[in-house]
Design a protein around this motif. Structure first.
Motif, PDB file in Angstrom:
ATOM      1  N   ASN A  44       0.799  -1.228   0.000  1.00 23.68           N
ATOM      2  CA  ASN A  44       0.000   0.000   0.000  1.00 23.68           C
ATOM      3  C   ASN A  44       0.832   1.278   0.000  1.00 23.68           C
ATOM      4  OD1 ASN A  44       0.887   0.280   2.666  1.00 23.68           O
ATOM      5  ND2 ASN A  44      -0.994  -0.561   3.528  1.00 23.68           N
ATOM      6  N   LYS A  45       2.172   1.152   0.038  1.00 21.92           N
ATOM      7  CA  LYS A  45       3.086   2.289  -0.053  1.00 21.92           C
ATOM      8  C   LYS A  45       2.902   3.312   1.067  1.00 21.92           C
ATOM      9  CE  LYS A  45       5.545   1.752  -2.529  1.00 21.92           C
ATOM     10  NZ  LYS A  45       6.627   0.739  -2.393  1.00 21.92           N
ATOM     11  N   VAL A  46       2.332   2.884   2.199  1.00 22.67           N
ATOM     12  CA  VAL A  46       2.196   3.779   3.346  1.00 22.67           C
ATOM     13  C   VAL A  46       3.431   3.695   4.235  1.00 22.67           C
ATOM     14  CG1 VAL A  46       0.779   4.344   5.356  1.00 22.67           C
ATOM     15  CG2 VAL A  46      -0.307   3.571   3.252  1.00 22.67           C
ATOM     16  N   GLY A  47       4.135   2.572   4.167  1.00 22.12           N
ATOM     17  CA  GLY A  47       5.378   2.420   4.898  1.00 22.12           C
ATOM     18  C   GLY A  47       5.198   2.401   6.397  1.00 22.12           C
ATOM     19  N   MET A  48       6.080   3.117   7.110  1.00 24.12           N
ATOM     20  CA  MET A  48       6.073   3.090   8.571  1.00 24.12           C
ATOM     21  C   MET A  48       4.765   3.609   9.150  1.00 24.12           C
ATOM     22  SD  MET A  48       9.045   1.809   9.052  1.00 24.12           S
ATOM     23  CE  MET A  48       8.893   1.768  10.819  1.00 24.12           C
ATOM     24  N   ASN A  49       4.069   4.463   8.422  1.00 18.44           N
ATOM     25  CA  ASN A  49       2.806   5.013   8.935  1.00 18.44           C
ATOM     26  C   ASN A  49       1.699   3.978   8.992  1.00 18.44           C
ATOM     27  OD1 ASN A  49       3.319   8.022   9.308  1.00 18.44           O
ATOM     28  ND2 ASN A  49       4.092   7.691   7.236  1.00 18.44           N
ATOM     29  N   PRO A  56       2.407   9.088  16.473  1.00 18.35           N
ATOM     30  CA  PRO A  56       2.675   9.167  15.035  1.00 18.35           C
ATOM     31  C   PRO A  56       4.161   9.089  14.744  1.00 18.35           C
ATOM     32  CG  PRO A  56       2.043  11.317  15.912  1.00 18.35           C
ATOM     33  CD  PRO A  56       1.784  10.319  16.992  1.00 18.35           C
ATOM     34  N   VAL A  57       4.477   8.677  13.534  1.00 17.78           N
ATOM     35  CA  VAL A  57       5.872   8.557  13.123  1.00 17.78           C
ATOM     36  C   VAL A  57       6.415   9.945  12.804  1.00 17.78           C
ATOM     37  CG1 VAL A  57       7.441   7.578  11.399  1.00 17.78           C
ATOM     38  CG2 VAL A  57       5.471   6.247  12.208  1.00 17.78           C
ATOM     39  N   SER A  58       7.571  10.271  13.370  1.00 17.76           N
ATOM     40  CA  SER A  58       8.234  11.545  13.091  1.00 17.76           C
ATOM     41  C   SER A  58       9.618  11.262  12.528  1.00 17.76           C
ATOM     42  CB  SER A  58       8.337  12.397  14.355  1.00 17.76           C
ATOM     43  OG  SER A  58       9.107  11.722  15.332  1.00 17.76           O
ATOM     44  N   SER A  59      10.198  12.264  11.902  1.00 19.91           N
ATOM     45  CA  SER A  59      11.489  12.079  11.248  1.00 19.91           C
ATOM     46  C   SER A  59      12.487  13.143  11.696  1.00 19.91           C
ATOM     47  CB  SER A  59      11.333  12.151   9.724  1.00 19.91           C
ATOM     48  OG  SER A  59      10.465  11.145   9.255  1.00 19.91           O
ATOM     49  N   ARG A  92      13.632   7.696  11.526  1.00 24.42           N
ATOM     50  CA  ARG A  92      12.196   7.721  11.782  1.00 24.42           C
ATOM     51  C   ARG A  92      11.917   7.087  13.138  1.00 24.42           C
ATOM     52  NH1 ARG A  92       8.190   7.475   7.215  1.00 24.42           N
ATOM     53  NH2 ARG A  92       7.721   9.428   8.264  1.00 24.42           N
ATOM     54  N   ARG A  93      11.089   7.780  13.914  1.00 25.36           N
ATOM     55  CA  ARG A  93      10.807   7.355  15.283  1.00 25.36           C
ATOM     56  C   ARG A  93       9.316   7.397  15.578  1.00 25.36           C
ATOM     57  NH1 ARG A  93      15.247   7.335  18.630  1.00 25.36           N
ATOM     58  NH2 ARG A  93      17.131   8.319  17.810  1.00 25.36           N
ATOM     59  N   CYS A 119       9.933  16.599   4.351  1.00 23.84           N
ATOM     60  CA  CYS A 119      10.643  15.342   4.589  1.00 23.84           C
ATOM     61  C   CYS A 119      10.534  14.871   6.035  1.00 23.84           C
ATOM     62  CB  CYS A 119      12.107  15.480   4.200  1.00 23.84           C
ATOM     63  SG  CYS A 119      12.352  15.750   2.429  1.00 23.84           S
ATOM     64  N   SER A 120      10.103  15.742   6.937  1.00 18.33           N
ATOM     65  CA  SER A 120       9.931  15.336   8.327  1.00 18.33           C
ATOM     66  C   SER A 120       8.608  14.608   8.540  1.00 18.33           C
ATOM     67  CB  SER A 120      10.011  16.549   9.252  1.00 18.33           C
ATOM     68  OG  SER A 120       8.911  17.416   9.035  1.00 18.33           O
ATOM     69  N   THR A 121       7.754  14.582   7.509  1.00 22.87           N
ATOM     70  CA  THR A 121       6.492  13.844   7.579  1.00 22.87           C
ATOM     71  C   THR A 121       6.523  12.726   6.533  1.00 22.87           C
ATOM     72  OG1 THR A 121       5.446  15.429   6.060  1.00 22.87           O
ATOM     73  CG2 THR A 121       5.253  15.873   8.414  1.00 22.87           C
ATOM     74  N   SER A 122       5.397  12.429   5.906  1.00 19.95           N
ATOM     75  CA  SER A 122       5.347  11.383   4.892  1.00 19.95           C
ATOM     76  C   SER A 122       5.612  11.992   3.514  1.00 19.95           C
ATOM     77  CB  SER A 122       3.977  10.691   4.891  1.00 19.95           C
ATOM     78  OG  SER A 122       3.873   9.815   3.790  1.00 19.95           O
ATOM     79  N   ILE A 123       6.756  11.664   2.927  1.00 18.94           N
ATOM     80  CA  ILE A 123       7.104  12.203   1.618  1.00 18.94           C
ATOM     81  C   ILE A 123       6.163  11.660   0.552  1.00 18.94           C
ATOM     82  CG2 ILE A 123       8.909  12.349  -0.140  1.00 18.94           C
ATOM     83  CD1 ILE A 123      10.975  12.124   2.103  1.00 18.94           C
ATOM     84  N   PHE A 124       5.869  10.362   0.605  1.00 17.10           N
ATOM     85  CA  PHE A 124       4.987   9.771  -0.400  1.00 17.10           C
ATOM     86  C   PHE A 124       3.603  10.405  -0.374  1.00 17.10           C
ATOM     87  CE2 PHE A 124       6.756   5.426  -1.881  1.00 17.10           C
ATOM     88  CZ  PHE A 124       7.912   6.063  -2.290  1.00 17.10           C
TER      89      PHE A 124
END
Length: 201
Positions: A44-49, A56-59, A92-93, A119-124
């Protein structure tokens, strides 16, 4: 809605392994083999999210720049060595849990603008929402990787520590590669899920 729209929606669910087809009977919702929170569906290309983390995932951006593709990246993205790409390296944390160390390249002819905030959020999510990009296919290579000295320093882990590493090339609808990435995953008990349709006999 039209029948084609319904068929396309069903195909999306099937390709992500959420439903199954039984000839002569119809479509059925799949019962997942694993239901834990640390399951990541790579279709689904959502990745870590996609992970059900408490936070939530942060970068944390370690490097961000526009550079020339160079020989290696040009080979993966089927572009010229002097074509501009965005280069992003980030940790990513989720809360205090380290999830991954990611290096990624985006072809600027397809993704004309990124910045550190994006880039600190979801790039995709950003590029799909803003550039009308539809990611149809991807090549993914999964291997056990031992951390290099630089990766160990950046992630705060030990040199030669074994991690799960995925190299990935993502393609547009016209089969044009536009993104190449290398990601080391540190998520505990991470399960990767692929749905495979094998038509070879």
């Amino acid at each position: 809605m039209s029948r084609n729209t319904v068929r396309n929606a069903i195909d999306v669910l099937y390709n992500q392994g959420l439903i199954s087809r039984i000839q002569g009977s119809g479509y059925f919702v799949n019962e997942p083999l694993h239901t834990e929170d640390n399951l990541m569906n790579l279709a689904n290309k959502v990745g870590m999210n996609a992970l059900s983390n408490e936070a939530p995932v942060s970068s944390k951006i370690l490097a961000f720049e526009s550079r020339l593709a160079g020989r290696e990246v040009a080979k993966f993205l089927h572009c010229n060595v002097d074509d501009p790409v965005y280069y992003v390296k980030r940790l990513r944390r989720s809360k205090d849990n380290l999830l991954s160390l990611e290096e990624a390249y985006y072809l600027r002819s397809v993704v004309p603008y990124l910045n550190k905030k994006i880039c600190s959020t979801s790039i995709f999510k950003f590029i799909m929402d803003n550039y009308n990009i539809e990611i149809v296919n991807a090549d993914e290579y999964v291997k056990i990787h031992q951390l290099t000295e630089q990766e160990a320093v950046e992630s705060g882990r030990s040199v030669n520590e074994a991690t799960l590493k995925i190299e990935e090339i993502n393609y547009l609808k016209n089969e044009r590669p536009f993104n190449y990435s290398k990601t080391c995953y540190f998520q505990k008990n991470l399960t990767l899920y692929y749905h495979i349709s094998n038509y070879l006999h």
